[in-house]
Design a protein around this motif. Structure first.
Motif, PDB file in Angstrom:
ATOM      1  N   ASN A 142       0.821  -1.210   0.000  1.00  0.00           N
ATOM      2  CA  ASN A 142       0.000   0.000   0.000  1.00  0.00           C
ATOM      3  C   ASN A 142       0.860   1.268   0.000  1.00  0.00           C
ATOM      4  OD1 ASN A 142      -2.694  -0.832  -0.219  1.00  0.00           O
ATOM      5  ND2 ASN A 142      -2.761  -1.422   1.933  1.00  0.00           N
ATOM      6  N   ARG A 148       0.537   4.186  -2.782  1.00  0.00           N
ATOM      7  CA  ARG A 148       0.309   5.603  -2.464  1.00  0.00           C
ATOM      8  C   ARG A 148       1.387   6.494  -3.089  1.00  0.00           C
ATOM      9  NH1 ARG A 148      -0.436   3.322   2.735  1.00  0.00           N
ATOM     10  NH2 ARG A 148      -2.648   3.133   3.300  1.00  0.00           N
ATOM     11  N   GLY A 156      -0.940   7.664  -5.583  1.00  0.00           N
ATOM     12  CA  GLY A 156      -1.681   8.545  -4.700  1.00  0.00           C
ATOM     13  C   GLY A 156      -2.816   7.891  -3.951  1.00  0.00           C
ATOM     14  N   ARG A 157      -2.868   6.566  -3.948  1.00  0.00           N
ATOM     15  CA  ARG A 157      -3.941   5.871  -3.236  1.00  0.00           C
ATOM     16  C   ARG A 157      -3.484   4.470  -2.852  1.00  0.00           C
ATOM     17  NH1 ARG A 157      -5.034   5.592  -8.662  1.00  0.00           N
ATOM     18  NH2 ARG A 157      -5.503   3.527  -9.523  1.00  0.00           N
ATOM     19  N   ALA A 158      -4.107   3.931  -1.809  1.00  0.00           N
ATOM     20  CA  ALA A 158      -3.810   2.559  -1.380  1.00  0.00           C
ATOM     21  C   ALA A 158      -4.369   1.566  -2.396  1.00  0.00           C
ATOM     22  CB  ALA A 158      -4.393   2.294   0.000  1.00  0.00           C
ATOM     23  N   ASP A 189      -5.611  -1.479  -1.412  1.00  0.00           N
ATOM     24  CA  ASP A 189      -6.356  -2.468  -0.637  1.00  0.00           C
ATOM     25  C   ASP A 189      -7.508  -3.155  -1.370  1.00  0.00           C
ATOM     26  OD1 ASP A 189      -5.462  -3.361   1.808  1.00  0.00           O
ATOM     27  OD2 ASP A 189      -5.901  -1.475   2.805  1.00  0.00           O
ATOM     28  N   SER A 221       1.552  -0.520 -10.097  1.00  0.00           N
ATOM     29  CA  SER A 221       1.310   0.587 -11.018  1.00  0.00           C
ATOM     30  C   SER A 221       1.211   0.118 -12.471  1.00  0.00           C
ATOM     31  CB  SER A 221       2.434   1.624 -10.892  1.00  0.00           C
ATOM     32  OG  SER A 221       3.693   1.056 -11.230  1.00  0.00           O
TER      33      SER A 221
END
Length: 244
Positions: A102, A106, A110-112, A114, A154
């Motif tokens: 995670n 991020r 820019g985000r987890a 999960d 990513s």
């Protein structure tokens, strides 16, 4: 065909000792390129410069035609990720695997990650129950597959693998090699796979580059290099496989 990654005349020296003496190569989409050579030949230095961990003394690198400088943008980092030899060391020892993945998500997006972690675990052949464990409680092969999972959050177009199987037992090596091959087949990921082991490289790669003393001494398709080696050094590497 336009290369996805193009390296031109890279040079690097350390205190007057030449590590790279003008190395050039190309990598195409959905291709696995193997770079093989003895310890100290410059192959890991080459990979570290490509991924931006070290600065070259000369030469250039382009990703999809766009020049890459020493300081990489988040976009270029998203598109090209690295997998290191010591997987357990590259995962934070005081964080669960879930937290490490995670954190990477991020940083890059820019985000987890999960909501999709179960799916990600499945893509690397691991049970999602392992996500809440710490690296020290996992096997070397499990750590390496989680390191690959972290690298692909990513959806990079290129994976750079630096001796990614050399610290693993034979069974774990085979699992990681199958995983890398599936990433190429299923996602179209290009892979640069650095190793001192020609046997491992020959199992995975479409093309092979043989390095020695900071330069490329031979290159070609895997079949071409193995069946018709031109250089004595390459012949020695092949003979070592036959002896094994």
């Amino acid at each position: 065909m336009k290369p996805l990654l193009e390296v031109t005349d890279l040079k690097k020296s350390y205190g007057g000792l030449c590590a790279l003496g003008g190395v050039s190569l190309e990598v195409h989409t959905a291709e696995i390129l193997g770079i093989v050579g003895r310890s100290g030949c410059g192959k890991s230095t080459l990979l570290r410069i490509i991924c931006g961990l070290e600065k070259a003394d000369g030469g250039s690198i382009t990703l999809d035609g766009v020049p890459l400088g020493t300081h990489r943008s988040i976009e270029s980092l998203r598109r090209m990720q690295m997998v290191f030899q010591d997987a357990s060391g590259s995962l934070h020892p005081r964080k669960t695997v879930r937290s490490s993945i995670n954190d990477a998500a991020r940083s890059l997006m820019g985000r987890a990650f999960d909501p999709k972690l179960d799916e990600l675990c499945g893509s690397v052949g691991l049970d999602s129950e392992l996500l809440d464990r710490y690296p020290r409680t996992l096997s070397g092969g499990q750590c390496q597959r989680f390191a690959i999972a972290r690298a692909i959050v990513s959806s990079p177009e290129i994976l750079l693998c630096d001796e990614a199987t050399s610290a693993l037992d034979v069974t774990s090596q085979a699992q990681v090699l199958r995983l890398l091959a599936s990433l190429r087949d299923d996602r179209g990921t290009a892979i640069v796979f650095v190793s001192h082991d020609l046997a491992v490289v020959s199992c995975l790669c479409d093309r092979i580059i043989v390095m020695d003393n900071g330069g490329i001494v031979e290159h070609g398709s895997t079949r071409e290099v193995l069946e018709n080696p031109r250089e004595d050094y390459t012949k020695e590497l092949i003979l070592s496989i036959m002896r094994l």
